[in-house]
Design an enzyme around this catalytic site. Structure first.
Site, short mmCIF file in Angstrom:
data_model
loop_
_atom_site.label_atom_id
_atom_site.label_comp_id
_atom_site.label_asym_id
_atom_site.label_seq_id
_atom_site.Cartn_x
_atom_site.Cartn_y
_atom_site.Cartn_z
N ASP A 35 0.85 -1.19 0.00
CA ASP A 35 0.00 0.00 0.00
C ASP A 35 0.89 1.25 0.00
N LEU A 37 -0.09 4.14 1.05
CA LEU A 37 -0.57 5.06 2.10
C LEU A 37 -0.84 6.45 1.55
N THR A 131 -15.54 -2.35 -10.34
CA THR A 131 -16.74 -1.69 -9.80
C THR A 131 -17.89 -1.74 -10.80
N ASP A 132 -19.12 -1.68 -10.28
CA ASP A 132 -20.29 -1.62 -11.17
C ASP A 132 -20.34 -0.30 -11.94
N GLU A 133 -19.57 0.71 -11.49
CA GLU A 133 -19.63 2.02 -12.15
C GLU A 133 -19.12 1.97 -13.58
N TYR A 156 -13.09 8.58 -12.72
CA TYR A 156 -12.85 7.39 -11.89
C TYR A 156 -13.31 6.13 -12.60
N SER A 157 -14.57 6.10 -13.03
CA SER A 157 -15.09 4.86 -13.62
C SER A 157 -14.43 4.57 -14.97
N LYS A 160 -11.23 2.86 -14.14
CA LYS A 160 -11.46 1.47 -13.73
C LYS A 160 -11.81 0.61 -14.96
N PRO A 211 -24.59 17.24 3.25
CA PRO A 211 -24.73 17.73 1.87
C PRO A 211 -25.31 16.67 0.93
N ARG A 279 -23.58 16.59 -8.44
CA ARG A 279 -22.30 16.11 -8.98
C ARG A 279 -22.38 16.14 -10.51
N GLY A 281 -22.26 14.98 -14.22
CA GLY A 281 -22.28 13.63 -14.81
C GLY A 281 -22.78 12.57 -13.84
P1 NAD Z 1 -9.99 3.27 -0.59
O1 NAD Z 1 -9.82 4.57 -1.30
O2 NAD Z 1 -10.59 3.24 0.77
O3 NAD Z 1 -8.57 2.54 -0.46
C1 NAD Z 1 -7.64 2.51 -1.52
C2 NAD Z 1 -6.32 1.99 -0.96
O4 NAD Z 1 -5.40 1.89 -2.06
C3 NAD Z 1 -5.68 2.94 0.07
O5 NAD Z 1 -5.15 2.18 1.15
C4 NAD Z 1 -4.57 3.63 -0.71
O6 NAD Z 1 -3.48 4.01 0.11
C5 NAD Z 1 -4.18 2.53 -1.69
N1 NAD Z 1 -3.58 3.06 -2.93
C6 NAD Z 1 -4.06 4.06 -3.72
N2 NAD Z 1 -3.21 4.28 -4.74
C7 NAD Z 1 -2.18 3.39 -4.59
C8 NAD Z 1 -1.01 3.11 -5.33
N3 NAD Z 1 -0.69 3.81 -6.43
N4 NAD Z 1 -0.19 2.12 -4.91
C9 NAD Z 1 -0.48 1.40 -3.77
N5 NAD Z 1 -1.58 1.65 -3.02
C10 NAD Z 1 -2.42 2.62 -3.43
O7 NAD Z 1 -10.80 2.35 -1.61
P2 NAD Z 1 -11.90 1.23 -1.31
O8 NAD Z 1 -13.21 1.87 -1.19
O9 NAD Z 1 -11.40 0.33 -0.26
O10 NAD Z 1 -11.88 0.46 -2.72
C11 NAD Z 1 -10.94 -0.58 -2.96
C12 NAD Z 1 -11.14 -1.09 -4.37
O11 NAD Z 1 -12.47 -1.56 -4.53
C13 NAD Z 1 -10.93 -0.04 -5.45
O12 NAD Z 1 -10.25 -0.63 -6.52
C14 NAD Z 1 -12.36 0.36 -5.84
O13 NAD Z 1 -12.39 0.75 -7.20
C15 NAD Z 1 -13.10 -0.94 -5.64
N6 NAD Z 1 -14.53 -0.82 -5.29
C16 NAD Z 1 -14.92 -0.01 -4.25
C17 NAD Z 1 -16.27 0.03 -3.90
C18 NAD Z 1 -16.77 0.87 -2.75
O14 NAD Z 1 -17.97 1.00 -2.56
N7 NAD Z 1 -15.91 1.46 -1.94
C19 NAD Z 1 -17.20 -0.74 -4.61
C20 NAD Z 1 -16.75 -1.54 -5.67
C21 NAD Z 1 -15.40 -1.57 -5.98
O1 DAU Z 2 -20.70 1.60 -7.08
C1 DAU Z 2 -19.44 1.34 -6.56
C2 DAU Z 2 -18.72 2.64 -6.27
O2 DAU Z 2 -19.34 3.19 -5.12
C3 DAU Z 2 -17.23 2.47 -6.05
O3 DAU Z 2 -16.65 2.03 -7.25
C4 DAU Z 2 -16.58 3.79 -5.61
O4 DAU Z 2 -15.21 3.58 -5.30
C5 DAU Z 2 -17.31 4.29 -4.38
O5 DAU Z 2 -16.79 5.55 -4.00
C6 DAU Z 2 -18.80 4.42 -4.67
O6 DAU Z 2 -19.05 5.45 -5.63
P1 DAU Z 2 -20.27 6.49 -5.46
O7 DAU Z 2 -19.97 7.71 -6.21
O8 DAU Z 2 -21.57 5.81 -5.73
O9 DAU Z 2 -20.16 6.72 -3.85
P2 DAU Z 2 -20.27 8.04 -2.95
O10 DAU Z 2 -20.29 7.57 -1.54
O11 DAU Z 2 -19.26 9.06 -3.33
O12 DAU Z 2 -21.71 8.60 -3.33
C7 DAU Z 2 -22.87 7.79 -3.18
C8 DAU Z 2 -24.06 8.61 -3.64
O13 DAU Z 2 -24.27 9.68 -2.71
C9 DAU Z 2 -23.85 9.28 -4.99
O14 DAU Z 2 -25.10 9.30 -5.69
C10 DAU Z 2 -23.43 10.70 -4.65
C11 DAU Z 2 -24.18 10.97 -3.35
N1 DAU Z 2 -23.50 11.87 -2.41
C12 DAU Z 2 -22.22 11.59 -2.06
C13 DAU Z 2 -21.54 12.40 -1.16
C14 DAU Z 2 -20.10 12.11 -0.79
C15 DAU Z 2 -24.17 12.95 -1.85
O15 DAU Z 2 -25.37 13.18 -2.17
N2 DAU Z 2 -23.52 13.76 -0.97
C16 DAU Z 2 -22.22 13.55 -0.60
O16 DAU Z 2 -21.65 14.33 0.18
#
Ligand code: NAD
Ligand code: DAU
Length: 345
Positions: A35, A37, A131-133, A156-157, A160, A211, A279, A281
């Site tokens: 990682d 960090l 991710t589903d995105e 982001y998406s 990915k 928000p 947001r 898009g």
């Molecule tokens: P997160 O942002 O909480 O954690 C990401 C981790 O990756 C951190 O520990 C960061 O330090 C590390 N990292 C980032 N860039 C790096 C690099 N260049 N080299 C080494 N380490 C690095 O993310 P998360 O929410 O835990 O998501 C993890 C994975 O799952 C991602 O690939 C994300 O696309 C995918 N994902 C997340 C969700 C969700 O809802 N959070 C859903 C579906 C898929």
């Molecule tokens: O679907 C999987 C994805 O889910 C992952 O791939 C991403 O890493 C993860 O961040 C998440 O993406 P979203 O954009 O869906 O998550 P987020 O928590 O940022 O936002 C969820 C929904 O809430 C989205 O419709 C935006 C809205 N939102 C988010 C924030 C942070 C708000 O309305 N207010 C906010 O402050």
């Protein structure tokens, strides 16, 4: 030692939950956590397993071939065959809208560097956590299946989706044993409080405004993080190389409903809700058809939203110090205190 696993991004939200699960459920596995960090990586998510015999942290960046080679050396010492679960990524959509390049670097270039090293190390199995995105946005009806065409809408998406294509190409071109998972929105312990659920919990606890983007009627399909981790383990242990597996909880809610539920659980006033600019898009709806992983690998979610959302709210309530240190930035000093110096590289 039955298996050696290199986990990237294991100090983040899902990666740290995954490592906690492995230590409980696969205690004889060797786990190497690579990682960088970034702001999202927090070693305080892993304090309880620091002394675990099979666990080792390697500070390094997946965009550095040298760091990645070092991690494979650690994971593969004693000639152990290594498998990879690749979480490391820039993960927050809003940050990608502000600046896309870090997402291309970490998610696209980092994935290719990791794939090259993994092929060189004759990796047994490589699970790419996507991710589903990548599928874009749905209308009022329908679900994402593994055959849904990719149509990402945010930097982001898009990054990915690009990484998914590189993983696919490694399988098609080199016969590299890669698998891809595409999961819906996760929630649970150790999620960085920039994402919807932990942000709303943290703000509501402090009586700060919540928000809500646009009309708050965007729909997400929420899955408890432990269920996601169990699905990834099922794919690692029983999945077919070259295949994609959707993961989801059949649990759709509009954002505003989630915010109302959090306020109700915390006994806070709805007047804290603040409607803010939408947001750009903004994807309207995500919903996953997880039939393939359910049929082929026997995975189904174990946690309902009715159980796991209150449990998550209670977890943040019981971890006030963790939350305070994340919100103040103090968690960034943890490495120094534990290891006697800031990580380099
Ligand atoms: P997160 O942002 O909480 O954690 C990401 C981790 O990756 C951190 O520990 C960061 O330090 C590390 N990292 C980032 N860039 C790096 C690099 N260049 N080299 C080494 N380490 C690095 O993310 P998360 O929410 O835990 O998501 C993890 C994975 O799952 C991602 O690939 C994300 O696309 C995918 N994902 C997340 C969700 C969700 O809802 N959070 C859903 C579906 C898929
Ligand atoms: O679907 C999987 C994805 O889910 C992952 O791939 C991403 O890493 C993860 O961040 C998440 O993406 P979203 O954009 O869906 O998550 P987020 O928590 O940022 O936002 C969820 C929904 O809430 C989205 O419709 C935006 C809205 N939102 C988010 C924030 C942070 C708000 O309305 N207010 C906010 O402050």
């Amino acid at each position: 030692m039955t298996r050696s696993l290199l986990v990237t991004g294991g100090a983040g939200f899902i990666g740290s939950n995954f490592i906690h699960m492995l230590v409980e459920d696969r205690p004889d596995w060797r786990v190497t956590n690579l990682d960088a960090l970034t702001y999202a990586g927090n070693l305080e998510n892993l304090t309880s397993i620091e002394g675990h015999a099979g666990y080792e942290f390697v500070h390094g960046d997946v965009t550095s071939a040298a760091d990645v080679a070092r991690a494979f050396e650690v994971a593969g010492r004693d000639g152990a065959a290594v498998s990879v679960v690749h979480f490391a990524a820039e993960s927050h959509v809003d940050r990608s809208i502000a600046s896309g390049l870090p997402f291309v670097q970490a998610n696209v270039i980092g994935t290719q560097i990791l794939l090259d090293a993994a092929r060189g190390a004759e990796t047994e199995s490589f699970v790419h956590v996507s991710t589903d995105e990548v599928y874009g946005s749905l209308g009022a009806t329908g679900f994402f299946t593994e055959e849904t065409p990719l149509a990402p809408n945010s930097p982001y998406s898009a990054s990915k989706a690009a990484s998914d294509m590189l993983v696919r190409a490694a399988f098609k071109t080199h016969g590299f044993p890669a698998l891809i998972t595409r999961c819906s929105n996760n929630y649970g312990p150790w999620q960085f409080p920039e994402k919807l659920i932990p942000l709303m919990i943290a703000n509501a606890r402090e009586d700060k405004s919540l928000p809500v983007y646009g009309d708050g009627q965007q729909i997400r399909d929420w899955l408890f993080v432990r269920d996601h981790c169990e699905a990834i383990l099922a794919v690692l242990e029983r999945g077919t190389p070259g295949e994609v597996y959707n993961i989801g909880g059949h649990n759709e809610y509009p954002n505003l409903e989630i915010v109302h539920q959090i306020l109700r659980h915390l006994g806070k006033d709805e007047g804290l809700i603040e409607y803010v600019k939408d947001r750009p898009g903004h994807d309207r709806r995500y919903a996953i058809d997880a039939g393939k992983i359910e049929r082929e690998l026997g995975w189904t979610p174990r946690y309902t939203f009715e159980q796991a959302l209150p449990a998550t709210i209670a977890w943040y309530g019981s971890q006030e110090e963790w939350l305070r240190r994340v919100r103040s930035g103090a968690y960034r000093d943890y490495y120094e205190a534990q290891y006697g110096g800031r990580p380099t590289g």
